[in-house]
Design an enzyme around this catalytic site. Structure first.
Site, PDB file in Angstrom:
ATOM      1  N   LYS A   1       0.811  -1.328   0.012  1.00 46.82           N
ATOM      2  CA  LYS A   1       0.097  -0.111  -0.015  1.00 46.82           C
ATOM      3  C   LYS A   1       0.958   1.243  -0.036  1.00 46.82           C
ATOM      4  CE  LYS A   1      -2.710   3.251   2.121  1.00 46.82           C
ATOM      5  NZ  LYS A   1      -1.596   4.199   2.167  1.00 46.82           N
TER       6      LYS A   1
ATOM      7  N   GLU B   1       6.915  -0.573  12.757  1.00 45.44           N
ATOM      8  CA  GLU B   1       7.869   0.377  12.979  1.00 45.44           C
ATOM      9  C   GLU B   1       7.073   1.750  13.037  1.00 45.44           C
ATOM     10  OE1 GLU B   1      10.012   3.139  12.410  1.00 45.44           O
ATOM     11  OE2 GLU B   1      10.596   2.692  10.102  1.00 45.44           O
TER      12      GLU B   1
ATOM     13  N   CYS C   1      11.556   9.234  11.574  1.00 45.94           N
ATOM     14  CA  CYS C   1      11.231   8.969  12.772  1.00 45.94           C
ATOM     15  C   CYS C   1      12.208   8.603  13.801  1.00 45.94           C
ATOM     16  CB  CYS C   1      10.109   7.597  12.851  1.00 45.94           C
ATOM     17  SG  CYS C   1      10.622   6.458  11.980  1.00 45.94           S
TER      18      CYS C   1
ATOM     19  N   GLU D   1       6.705  13.633  19.328  1.00 48.02           N
ATOM     20  CA  GLU D   1       7.442  13.970  17.977  1.00 48.02           C
ATOM     21  C   GLU D   1       6.919  14.988  17.352  1.00 48.02           C
ATOM     22  OE1 GLU D   1       6.930  10.320  15.427  1.00 48.02           O
ATOM     23  OE2 GLU D   1       9.150  10.473  15.128  1.00 48.02           O
TER      24      GLU D   1
HETATM   25  C1  SIN Z   1      11.840   6.291   9.275  1.00 50.47           C
HETATM   26  O1  SIN Z   1      11.993   7.582   9.410  1.00 50.47           O
HETATM   27  O2  SIN Z   1      11.100   5.440   9.286  1.00 50.47           O
HETATM   28  C2  SIN Z   1      13.050   5.549   8.485  1.00 50.47           C
HETATM   29  C3  SIN Z   1      14.280   6.370   8.890  1.00 50.47           C
HETATM   30  C4  SIN Z   1      15.696   5.776   8.301  1.00 50.47           C
HETATM   31  O3  SIN Z   1      15.729   4.549   8.004  1.00 50.47           O
HETATM   32  O4  SIN Z   1      16.744   6.121   8.467  1.00 50.47           O
END
Ligand code: SIN
Length: 502
Positions: A190, A267, A301, A399
């Site tokens: 997706k 994740e 993230c 965040e």
């Molecule tokens: C993410 O922001 O989900 C991945 C960041 C990364 O792989 O460095």
């Protein structure tokens, strides 16, 4: 009425990589049954890029059926055969890296040099997992029961739903696809509503690489995202869902997936602490904090979200850090020398504004930035530095996912570890120190899945990527990534204790 893409549309070396109005199911380019489409716009200019099919849950079921039909044959491919397919796909991604990077900059906004870096990162997951595919080993286990023999084999889990985010339009797709295919699974991807075109170009390259029909399917949607997500999370044929995105959506998908007990990889969001101790190399810590905080304009993230600086070096760090941020060049990612692009959409800008306003109201001082950049476009925001942060402020607990660096003073190691661990999430954490004993103590004490010591950049195909607490579970990349797509089957056979026949 046909809408024309703007004059800022990049010229691709291979225009056939830009797929509009169609997505990829069962080896074919298809439309939604309803014929409905949605628009994708350039976050830098707001200009129209193109349209994609607005898939529904029902359309997605066709993609799941295609993946299910392809599975019995694909699962029997040898490791070497799967490796060759992934290697071919890798080669094509590398060959077309300029075009893929142009698509990333166009739909995501990140500067072209960063987009090129992302394509290399994305390709590396195909390379890595092409090397893992022939090395899926089971065990031979000495049994407890006399006469029994026990072996294990690893088998692909089946059809997987891969739900990917907009912040890495290529790399988050390949980080899931590489291990899934290496394991022998078939998939429905997706794509994110904001950035579907990079993923669709990857689908075209999958086609050219000879990935058999139905093995990879790419569906597009914007408005129906909840419905398509729910279809993947609830459909009994789908055995696993891998999701990268917010903790809130992760919780929802987990709930939806529970009646069919799907295997999940989550994740999810982070709120990374970045700690600078008095004994750190301050210049190195500034460089690390800049890299971690402002990568993709703060939209990853693993970006530093709370920068804790020990009191003895707070002023020096703040002054040097602010100087560096003043040197950023914000603008359209296609323009020469641009270091930072726009945010993805107006909701991202609003969150940044709200976090800055909240910090200011509670006594924080904006020393750099703090304003929108309307002359550049609606989604541009000045990279911002705030000093005098406290734990009562929104940034401490949530965040930002934007270009705002809040600097929190602290006194002791215990205090800062408690502050760092106060978050309900735990994805990445960073610290700078030159004291070896402290380095060991703090690395072991931080409640996160990944720790960066004296570096602000930890992402590497070879390293396990994933979090603890409400940042989710499962690991991507590395030698562990493929396990997420494999079941261990135990095979026991008895009666093997008879004497040799004479
Ligand atoms: C993410 O922001 O989900 C991945 C960041 C990364 O792989 O460095």
């Amino acid at each position: 009425m046909t809408r024309l893409a703007s004059s800022r549309a990049p010229k691709l070396n291979d225009p056939s990589l830009f797929k509009t109005d169609v997505c990829y199911v069962n080896g074919e380019w298809v439309k939604a049954a309803s014929g409905k489409t949605f628009e994708v716009n350039d976050p830098a200019t707001g200009d129209f890029i193109g349209t994609c099919p607005e898939f529904t849950g029902k359309d997605t079921e066709n993609a799941i059926a295609a993946a299910a039909a392809a599975f019995p044959s694909f699962r029997t491919k040898t490791g070497r055969e799967k490796a060759r397919l992934l290697r071919k796909w890798y080669d094509l991604v590398v060959e077309n890296s300029d075009d893929l990077a142009k698509l990333i900059t166009w739909e995501n906004g990140k500067p072209f040099a960063d987009a090129k870096g992302e394509v290399a990162y994305a390709a590396s997951f195909f390379e890595w997992f092409s090397e893992e595919a022939p090395r899926i080993y089971g065990d031979s286990i000495p049994a407890t029961v006399p006469g029994n023999r026990v072996v294990t084999i690893k088998q692909p889990v089946g059809v997987c739903g891969l739900i990917t985010p907009w912040n890495f339009p290529a790399a988050m797709v390949t980080r899931k696809l590489g291990p899934a295919l290496a394991a022998g699974c078939t998939v429905v991807v997706k794509t994110p509503g904001e950035t579907p075109f990079t993923a669709l170009a990857l689908a075209e390259l999958a086609h050219r690489a000879g990935i058999p029909k139905g093995v990879v399917n790419f569906v597009t949607t914007l408005k129906n995202t909840p419905e398509v997500g729910e279809t993947l999370a609830t459909h009994p044929t789908v055995r696993k869902v891998s999701f990268t995105g917010s903790t809130a959506v992760g919780r929802l998908l987990m709930k939806q997936a529970s009646p069919t007990l799907k295997i999940l990889s989550m994740e999810l969001g982070g709120n990374a602490p970045f700690i600078v101790f008095d004994d750190a190399d301050v210049d190195a810590a500034v460089a690390g904090a800049i890299a971690s905080k402002f990568r993709s304009s703060g939209q990853t993230c693993v970006c530093a979200n709370r920068i804790y600086v020990q009191k003895g070096i707070y002023d020096e760090f703040a002054q040097k850090f602010a100087e560096k941020v003043k040197g950023f060049k914000v603008g359209n990612g296609f323009d020469e020398g641009i270091t930072h692009g726009p945010l993805i959409h107006d909701r991202a800008v609003s969150k940044v504004e709200a976090h800055i306003k909240d910090a200011e109201k509670k006594g924080g001082k904006v020393v750099v930035g703090g304003q929108k950049l309307p002359d550049l476009g609606a989604n541009f925001y000045q990279p911002t530095v705030i000093t005098g942060m406290t734990k009562e402020m929104a940034i401490a607990g949530e965040e930002t996912f934007g270009p705002v660096a809040g600097l929190f003073p602290f006194a002791t190691e215990q205090e800062v570890v408690d502050l760092a661990n106060s978050a309900e999430v735990g994805l990445a954490g960073y610290f700078f120190s030159r004291d070896l004993e402290r380095i060991t103590r703090v690395a072991e004490a931080l409640e996160v899945g990944m720790v960066g010591i004296n570096t602000g950049l930890i992402s590497d195909t070879a390293s396990p990527f994933g979090g603890v607490k409400q940042s989710g579970f499962g690991r991507e990349g590395s030698k562990y990534g493929i396990d997420e797509y494999l079941n261990i089957k135990t095979i026991t056979w008895g009666g093997m204790n008879k004497p040799l026949q004479s």
